[in-house]
Design an enzyme around this catalytic site. Structure first.
Site, PDB file in Angstrom:
ATOM      1  N   ASP A 102      30.089  39.389  35.376  1.00 45.71           N
ATOM      2  CA  ASP A 102      30.884  40.269  36.216  1.00 45.71           C
ATOM      3  C   ASP A 102      30.388  41.690  35.970  1.00 45.71           C
ATOM      4  O   ASP A 102      29.948  42.029  34.886  1.00 45.71           O
ATOM      5  CB  ASP A 102      32.369  40.146  35.872  1.00 45.71           C
ATOM      6  CG  ASP A 102      33.219  41.005  36.786  1.00 45.71           C
ATOM      7  OD1 ASP A 102      32.825  41.173  37.955  1.00 45.71           O
ATOM      8  OD2 ASP A 102      34.253  41.519  36.344  1.00 45.71           O
ATOM      9  N   ASP A 281      36.427  31.122  38.337  1.00 47.41           N
ATOM     10  CA  ASP A 281      36.487  31.462  36.921  1.00 47.41           C
ATOM     11  C   ASP A 281      37.874  31.991  36.665  1.00 47.41           C
ATOM     12  O   ASP A 281      38.529  32.496  37.574  1.00 47.41           O
ATOM     13  CB  ASP A 281      35.467  32.545  36.547  1.00 47.41           C
ATOM     14  CG  ASP A 281      35.975  33.923  36.926  1.00 47.41           C
ATOM     15  OD1 ASP A 281      35.906  34.267  38.115  1.00 47.41           O
ATOM     16  OD2 ASP A 281      36.482  34.643  36.046  1.00 47.41           O
TER      17      ASP A 281
END
Length: 386
Positions: A102, A281
């Site tokens: 990320d 996720d």
RNA sequence: GGGGAGAUACCAAAGUGGCCAACUGGGGCAGACUGUAAAUCUGCUGGCGCACGCCUUCGUAGGUUCGAAUCCUGCUCUCCCCA
């Protein structure tokens, strides 16, 4: 030490089967660190560690195919110098399967106190030592090159909920401008470690349908290997989240993987799969696991509750992890209540194994054509409080 | 034998005339947690009704006072020091 040598190859996504009754599909993503069978759940390993679960168990027991890292956290610690000297995050943490990082967009949102968003990027102070930094769409690409993530996420602003329309629109437009800059930098630079990396843009637009449509069209206009849906599961009602997924997936290319960021509960995941999402996720299986919440095929267990005190039955009969039959509910309750580290480890192992079982089973059902029936049964059971 | 200190809710520990059903911590019970600043955070924790209230509590038995966990007296018990 890692002894494999990843191959340089293009990332490919192939859809193997469509559910037919829903948007669900089963596919496979090829990466420089091996295949990812979708739909997939990706355990979160923020600072180079899936909290409480070591890399060997992650493979042998959880059967994780890909894990997450976080640019913001890894940049602050151990820092890019160490990561570069280590030869990238895979080698540093001894993980030879794919990694997605990320970009830090979520941290910019969640560490709101010290951040300042400007056109050039996000200015913020480290939560560790207060040092000042700037993240730009460009340097976040550079950092993720050093980290060596197989899948690099665009730098976006994750809007909070609630978020008024005008702010959501301005924020989305900024995210789009940042996207163009990020892609430019990404395409001008090369991977450092000999395997292909790819760059996923992120749809924003809060809970506003027209903004989501605009955002999906904008990011789809960039030809990438996959696309993400961000800014959801931030507190909005789940129905709004599902609506936004439907709106967005209507537009995102059918032949590319779609990643719903930060989601979610087992039910959220099945609903996402049914709406054409391929990748998920969430911190829930690990964080909630550490806090005593267990996800099972029959529902949710708060193992701290006194009713499990003398329940010596297995954590989950025929569960996905070895811990499920090995240990009793009473023992796990004792460990969690006593704040023993092993309790957090067992709960995390159980929950992650369950999540991976769930998406694997979903895939099997899509392939054999029984997804619709199975999914509606599971959705009933999974939310039950035991 | 002499001298000193103390007994408060499950535990520890504040409180030394009314704002005390009694700070705080632990324990217990329950809840929260969705691209991880989280092995974290929140609530409740004498009884009954559970909003307001009422009843029974601060070793024990009396007393002083409009009013006591808080002051006085007896008793019981615990701990420390010196012999």
């Amino acid at each position: 030490m890692v002894i494999f040598e990843p191959k340089i190859e293009d990332m490919k996504f192939e859809v193997n089967a469509f559910d037919g009754n829903s948007e669900a599909r089963a596919g496979i993503i090829e990466t420089g660190h091996g295949p990812i069978k979708t739909p997939i759940f990706m355990p979160v390993g923020t600072v180079g560690s899936v909290k409480g679960v070591n890399q060997r168990d992650l493979i042998t027991d959880v059967k994780a195919q890909i894990i997450l890292g976080n640019t913001y956290h890894l940049f602050l610690r151990p820092g890019i110098e160490t990561l570069e000297l280590a030869g990238g995050l895979h080698k540093f943490i001894s993980w030879d399967k794919p990694i997605l990082t990320d970009s830090g967009g979520y941290q910019v949102f969640s560490l709101a106190e010290n951040r300042k968003l400007k056109e050039d990027g996000a200015h913020f102070s480290s939560h560790i030592d207060g040092s000042k930094h700037i993240f730009t769409p460009e340097n976040v690409v550079d950092i993720q090159r050093v980290i060596g993530a197989d899948i690099v996420m665009a730098f976006d602003e994750c809007t909070p909920f609630p978020c008024d329309y005008s702010y959501a629109k301005k924020s989305m437009q900024l995210t789009h401008r940042w996207l163009a800059r990020g892609i430019k930098r990404f395409d001008e630079t090369e991977p450092l470690y000999g395997y292909k990396q790819t760059y996923f843009p992120i749809v924003q637009g809060s809970v506003y349908k027209d903004l989501r449509i605009e955002s999906a069209n904008t990011i789809a206009s960039f030809d990438r290997d996959g696309y993400a849906i961000g800014g959801l599961s931030v507190g909005e009602p789940v129905e709004e989240m599902y609506d936004m997924i439907e709106v967005v997936n209507e537009i995102l290319p059918k032949n590319k993987p779609r990643y719903l960021m930060g989601v979610g509960t087992p039910v959220n995941i099945l609903e996402g799969i049914a709406r054409g999402v391929d990748m998920f996720d969430c911190v829930m299986p690990t964080r909630n696991g550490r806090n005593g919440m267990l996800f099972t095929r029959d529902g949710i267990i708060n193992i701290k509750n006194v009713k499990w005190k003398n329940d010596f039955t297995p954590i989950e009969k025929n569960g996905a992890s070895f811990v499920d039959e090995k240990f009793s509910k009473a023992y796990l309750r004792h460990l969690i209540v006593s704040k023993e580290i092993l309790g957090a480890q067992i709960a995390s192992l159980h929950n992650l194994s369950f999540y991976l079982w769930l998406v694997t089973e979903a895939r099997n059902r899509i392939v054999d054509g029984s997804f619709a029936v199975w999914k509606s049964e599971m959705v009933q059971k999974l939310a039950v409080r035991l």
